[in-house]
Write an enzyme that holds these catalytic residues in place. Structure first.
Site, PDB file in Angstrom:
ATOM      1  N   ARG A  18       0.827  -1.214   0.000  1.00  0.00           N
ATOM      2  CA  ARG A  18       0.000   0.000   0.000  1.00  0.00           C
ATOM      3  C   ARG A  18       0.856   1.257   0.000  1.00  0.00           C
ATOM      4  NH1 ARG A  18      -3.263  -0.140   5.008  1.00  0.00           N
ATOM      5  NH2 ARG A  18      -1.419  -1.236   5.726  1.00  0.00           N
ATOM      6  N   ASN A  36      -6.138  -2.584   2.548  1.00  0.00           N
ATOM      7  CA  ASN A  36      -6.185  -4.041   2.682  1.00  0.00           C
ATOM      8  C   ASN A  36      -7.632  -4.496   2.772  1.00  0.00           C
ATOM      9  OD1 ASN A  36      -3.407  -4.366   2.724  1.00  0.00           O
ATOM     10  ND2 ASN A  36      -3.270  -4.339   4.939  1.00  0.00           N
TER      11      ASN A  36
END
Length: 88
Positions: A18, A36
């Site tokens: 990320r 996520n």
């Protein structure tokens, strides 16, 4: 403005996926987020030019060094008023 949702699967959680995606997206001038999902995938919502979205999609297949990407699903998404690129 074009908006796309990507679902990335493989070893993409716990490997800075990320954060690296945020860095790449910001460099491309994209707005959106990376987060996520409970099933182990990462969702990336990105908004910007078609060219930048295509470059991001190509990068998502590689990801950061510790990641292993098995699949990237891409779909057009409803255009929202997004600002910045955040990690969720």
């Amino acid at each position: 403005m074009p908006t796309r949702r990507f679902l990335v699967s493989g070893r993409v959680q716990g490997v800075s996926y990320r954060a690296a995606t945020r860095h790449e997206a910001r460099a491309l001038g994209l707005q959106g987020h990376a987060r996520n999902l409970p099933d182990g995938r990462v969702e990336v919502l990105a908004q910007g030019s078609e060219e930048a979205l295509a470059k991001l999609e190509s990068w998502l297949w590689r990801g950061p060094p510790l990641a292993r990407v098995d699949a990237v699903e891409a779909a057009d998404a409803v255009a929202l008023a997004l600002s910045g690129f955040e990690i969720g």
